[in-house]
Design an enzyme around this catalytic site. Structure first.
Site, PDB file in Angstrom:
ATOM      1  N   THR A  73       0.845  -1.205   0.000  1.00  0.00           N
ATOM      2  CA  THR A  73       0.000   0.000   0.000  1.00  0.00           C
ATOM      3  C   THR A  73       0.877   1.250   0.000  1.00  0.00           C
ATOM      4  O   THR A  73       2.081   1.192   0.218  1.00  0.00           O
ATOM      5  CB  THR A  73      -0.919   0.057   1.252  1.00  0.00           C
ATOM      6  OG1 THR A  73      -0.091   0.079   2.436  1.00  0.00           O
ATOM      7  CG2 THR A  73      -1.852  -1.137   1.314  1.00  0.00           C
ATOM      8  N   TYR A 124       7.294   7.388  17.655  1.00  0.00           N
ATOM      9  CA  TYR A 124       7.408   7.344  16.195  1.00  0.00           C
ATOM     10  C   TYR A 124       8.638   8.147  15.747  1.00  0.00           C
ATOM     11  O   TYR A 124       9.436   7.666  14.923  1.00  0.00           O
ATOM     12  CB  TYR A 124       6.139   7.932  15.568  1.00  0.00           C
ATOM     13  CG  TYR A 124       6.174   8.004  14.058  1.00  0.00           C
ATOM     14  CD1 TYR A 124       5.801   6.913  13.284  1.00  0.00           C
ATOM     15  CD2 TYR A 124       6.596   9.165  13.407  1.00  0.00           C
ATOM     16  CE1 TYR A 124       5.834   6.977  11.902  1.00  0.00           C
ATOM     17  CE2 TYR A 124       6.636   9.239  12.023  1.00  0.00           C
ATOM     18  CZ  TYR A 124       6.254   8.138  11.279  1.00  0.00           C
ATOM     19  OH  TYR A 124       6.304   8.206   9.914  1.00  0.00           O
TER      20      TYR A 124
END
Length: 305
Positions: A20, A175
């Site tokens: 994706t 992150y």
């Protein structure tokens, strides 16, 4: 946009998260250039859909899906062993897969989930397939490893005592830490490869820019939609976001450097924290410990096939 017309006939590429978003766009590009493309992710349905998409757009039948769950060290080891047993060459490894701010918890390996998917899993995978990358690389055409970093590496922190903790950092900070860790990993691996004579492997990091992918929805469906709409005019499409990674694979000059940082199809500089050699080495040692690599196993990763 990457303007190179270079072909990849006869070459083999692995793209994590190649089903994706930017990963799929990279897979389409490589397949269109004639490469054998191995797309890896933990969702077989996505893999089947991606293969069909690549075929519809390129006509290539040299696209393979393989199961890889970066949140499992066992899965990473099984994937790497399969690659080493079935492939006779590996020219390109794109460490693209990643998760956003999905959750702050430990995996069954005792690793922070975000850190494991974004960084630790790729750290282990890269080292385990390194012998095949070394075997394939040539002086004028080195094997290339691409680490997909982020603009948020600029606020990343490498606090080794708390690197793997849960309920310590904000999820956006985890992150960011993972994306800085990828850049430091590229720097340290470069140093170690340079000490191994006759090795023709380069590893560089990429900031794809602000890309409008579904990673925003990791913050929640409503919050993710709001973020995506707020940044709509600033976002790159996944196709645009993929261009710098493609450039670093195709560009001759990019193949002559290692441990460097690229953005908008140009070599640039990362945050100054990414150039701390002491921290890079300490992060390497801690990463080896956390992914449970023995000295013997680590040494094998640097041997020639």
């Amino acid at each position: 946009m990457c303007k190179s017309k270079k072909r990849l006939d006869g070459k083999t590429a692995i793209i994590t998260g190649g089903t994706t978003g930017m990963g799929l766009r990279i897979a389409i590009d490589f397949a269109d250039r004639g490469a054998k493309v191995i797309i890896a992710c933990p969702y077989p349905d996505e893999g089947a859909s991606a293969i069909k998409t690549v075929y519809d757009k390129t006509g290539s039948e040299k696209v393979i899906y393989k199961y890889l769950d970066l949140a499992s060290l066992e899965s990473v080891r099984q994937f790497a062993a399969d690659i080493m047993n079935t492939e006779d060459r590996l020219d390109i490894l794109v460490n693209n897969a990643g998760v956003g701010v999905v959750g702050d918890f430990l995996t069954k390996d005792g690793l922070n989930f975000i850190m494991q998917v974004n960084y630790f899993g790729h750290f282990l995978l890269t080292l385990l397939v390194l012998p095949l990358l070394k075997k394939t690389g040539r002086p004028l055409e080195p094997s290339r490893i691409i680490n997909m970093s982020s603009i948020l590496h600029n606020i990343g922190k490498i606090d080794l005592k708390n690197l793997n903790k849960t309920n310590y950092w904000y999820k956006i900070q985890i992150y960011s830490n993972s994306k800085l860790a990828l850049v430091l990993f590229a720097r340290e691996l470069t140093c170690r490869l340079r000490s191994s004579r006759g090795t023709h492997v380069v590893i560089n990091s990429v900031d794809p820019g602000l890309v409008g992918t579904n990673i925003y929805y990791s913050a929640g469906s409503i919050t993710g939609l709001i973020i995506k709409l707020l940044f709509y005019n600033l976002n790159k499409t996944p196709l645009e976001g993929a261009q710098t990674a493609i450039h670093v694979v195709m560009d001759k000059k990019a193949g002559e450097v290692s441990g460097e940082f690229f953005k908008n199809c140009k070599r640039t500089t990362a945050h100054w924290n990414a150039y701390n050699e002491k921290v890079a080495k300490q992060l390497w040692d801690e990463s080896v410990r956390l992914v449970k690599m023995s000295d013997q196993e680590l040494n094998r990763c640097f041997l020639d096939l």
